[in-house]
Design a protein around this motif. Structure first.
Motif, PDB file in Angstrom:
ATOM      1  N   UNK A 116       0.826  -1.203   0.000  1.00 19.40           N
ATOM      2  CA  UNK A 116       0.000   0.000   0.000  1.00 19.40           C
ATOM      3  C   UNK A 116       0.862   1.256   0.000  1.00 19.40           C
ATOM      4  N   UNK A 117       1.992   1.205   0.703  1.00 22.49           N
ATOM      5  CA  UNK A 117       2.896   2.361   0.735  1.00 22.49           C
ATOM      6  C   UNK A 117       3.485   2.644  -0.644  1.00 22.49           C
ATOM      7  N   UNK A 118       3.726   1.591  -1.433  1.00 25.61           N
ATOM      8  CA  UNK A 118       4.184   1.780  -2.811  1.00 25.61           C
ATOM      9  C   UNK A 118       3.161   2.614  -3.583  1.00 25.61           C
ATOM     10  N   UNK A 119       1.884   2.260  -3.435  1.00 21.10           N
ATOM     11  CA  UNK A 119       0.830   3.016  -4.102  1.00 21.10           C
ATOM     12  C   UNK A 119       0.721   4.429  -3.583  1.00 21.10           C
ATOM     13  N   UNK A 120       0.811   4.591  -2.270  1.00 19.39           N
ATOM     14  CA  UNK A 120       0.718   5.921  -1.675  1.00 19.39           C
ATOM     15  C   UNK A 120       1.847   6.816  -2.172  1.00 19.39           C
ATOM     16  N   UNK A 121       3.040   6.232  -2.313  1.00 18.66           N
ATOM     17  CA  UNK A 121       4.177   7.029  -2.784  1.00 18.66           C
ATOM     18  C   UNK A 121       3.982   7.453  -4.238  1.00 18.66           C
ATOM     19  N   UNK A 122       3.482   6.548  -5.071  1.00 20.98           N
ATOM     20  CA  UNK A 122       3.229   6.896  -6.466  1.00 20.98           C
ATOM     21  C   UNK A 122       2.227   8.026  -6.599  1.00 20.98           C
TER      22      UNK A 122
ATOM     23  N   UNK B  32      -0.531  -3.723  -6.398  1.00 22.95           N
ATOM     24  CA  UNK B  32       0.044  -2.383  -6.347  1.00 22.95           C
ATOM     25  C   UNK B  32      -0.929  -1.375  -6.958  1.00 22.95           C
ATOM     26  N   UNK B  33      -1.538  -1.734  -8.077  1.00 24.58           N
ATOM     27  CA  UNK B  33      -2.527  -0.852  -8.689  1.00 24.58           C
ATOM     28  C   UNK B  33      -3.685  -0.560  -7.755  1.00 24.58           C
ATOM     29  N   UNK B  34      -4.129  -1.555  -6.990  1.00 20.35           N
ATOM     30  CA  UNK B  34      -5.220  -1.344  -6.043  1.00 20.35           C
ATOM     31  C   UNK B  34      -4.844  -0.288  -5.014  1.00 20.35           C
ATOM     32  N   UNK B  35      -3.612  -0.352  -4.520  1.00 25.38           N
ATOM     33  CA  UNK B  35      -3.151   0.659  -3.572  1.00 25.38           C
ATOM     34  C   UNK B  35      -3.104   2.040  -4.196  1.00 25.38           C
ATOM     35  N   UNK B  36      -2.656   2.110  -5.458  1.00 27.31           N
ATOM     36  CA  UNK B  36      -2.642   3.395  -6.166  1.00 27.31           C
ATOM     37  C   UNK B  36      -4.063   3.955  -6.255  1.00 27.31           C
ATOM     38  N   UNK B  37      -5.022   3.100  -6.618  1.00 24.26           N
ATOM     39  CA  UNK B  37      -6.416   3.550  -6.727  1.00 24.26           C
ATOM     40  C   UNK B  37      -6.934   4.081  -5.391  1.00 24.26           C
TER      41      UNK B  37
END
Length: 338
Positions: free
Chosen positions: A144-150, A170-175
């Motif tokens: 989730x942190x990967x997505x938050x950082x993006x 990872x895409x789910x976290x970005x969304x």
């Protein structure tokens, strides 16, 4: 202690190693959960660009402290998650407050042996307290942190259209974090079951099947002709990354969270006339981890719905290859270590 090592592409081998030594300013953590990431799958199939063999995989980790050295507020028995990015602290990136892209970066489970074992020794500075979250939730903090950082790299603003390409974990976290930032999210993927998951579980307002007729026209209609001002790739597919440039609005930002081995080819005139911004997004910072922990604690996201497959540590080697097959419906596989 028992370990599981990726000895070569397509090969996972169980072994037994000595317990880790307790070193200054490090903690020994008993691993309780291991999330399986796209990085692990790519390493297994031989397509991860920063990977060498043999290597113990595993960087989405949750566990409990069993021993610790140095001044710290942690005590044995504490539930923790781990920031698996071990940086030097001295290079230009570290001095600039960007340890996530340290010149000498050592990612646990990629550059150095990871957590697919019973016990792991890590720097105390890499520990984050569990704060009452379950082991399953703690193992999901890192992706989730990967997505938050993006999303933070993209600078998503309220009410702007954000296209997320790739509906994997990872895409789910970005969304999720694009939504939290106020963005209007559209998801693009080739997997219809994952698109359905995004609509049903994440309430993503718009989904587009990349294999359907005229996906560009569908995206144009969703954005009232403007196209997305933010495009974020979470596929790691060269074809998808190159296609992503065509979805970008004039003046927009394109963020590559996904990673692939080769060179990217882009039409310079098309990119230039948009005065577009291209960015990569690597790993995450403590601020991103803190943002995720707050979002979990306040119920802004419920990532437990991502977990579609569960196995014990002893079952991983037999199950691993099946997770490469989209037909299995895997979104997130979670490993329990007794």
């Amino acid at each position: 202690m028992n370990t599981l090592c990726c000895t070569a592409p397509g090969q996972l081998t169980y072994g037994v190693e000595a317990m880790p030594d307790r070193r200054p300013n490090e903690a020994i953590v008993r691993i309780r959960r291991i999330g399986i990431c796209g990085t692990d799958l790519h390493a297994y199939e031989g397509t991860q660009p920063y990977f060498s063999y043999p290597r113990i995989l595993g960087h989405e980790l949750a566990g409990e402290v069993v021993a610790i050295d140095g001044p710290t507020t942690f005590t044995p028995g504490d539930a923790v998650t781990i920031m698996p990015y071990f940086h030097c602290g001295h290079c230009i990136a570290c001095r600039s407050g960007k340890p996530n892209c340290c010149q000498q970066m050592q990612v646990c489970g990629v550059h150095v042996d990871g957590g697919m074992r019973e016990y792991l020794s890590v720097p105390v500075s890499s520990l984050l307290p569990g704060n009452g979250l379950s082991f399953d939730e703690l193992a999901l903090v890192e992706p989730l942190a990967i997505g938050a950082h993006g999303v933070r790299r993209a600078g998503v603003q309220s009410s702007e259209h954000v296209l997320v390409v790739g509906a994997g974990p990872i895409g789910l976290g970005v969304m999720e974090f694009a939504r939290i930032a106020g963005g209007i999210v559209t998801t693009l993927d080739v997997n219809t079951s994952r698109l359905a998951f995004c609509q049903q579980q994440l309430q993503v307002p718009h989904v587009v099947d990349a294999r359907s007729e005229n996906p560009i026209e569908q995206i144009r209609a969703i954005t009232n002709g403007d196209m997305p001002t933010v495009v974020i790739d979470a596929t790691g597919s060269l074809k998808a990354i190159e296609q992503g440039f065509s979805y970008l609005a004039h003046g927009g930002r394109y963020v590559l969270v996904g990673l692939q081995k080769g060179e990217i080819c882009v039409s310079h005139p098309e990119f230039h006339k948009r005065e577009a911004t291209l960015m990569s997004s690597r790993n995450a910072t403590r601020a991103d981890f803190d943002h995720v922990m707050t979002a979990l604690a306040t119920g802004q996201i419920n990532p437990l719905t991502y977990i579609t497959h569960r196995v014990s540590f002893e079952q991983v080697a037999d199950a691993f290859e099946s997770w490469l097959d989209p037909a299995t419906g895997v979104i997130k596989a979670m490993v329990s270590v007794p």
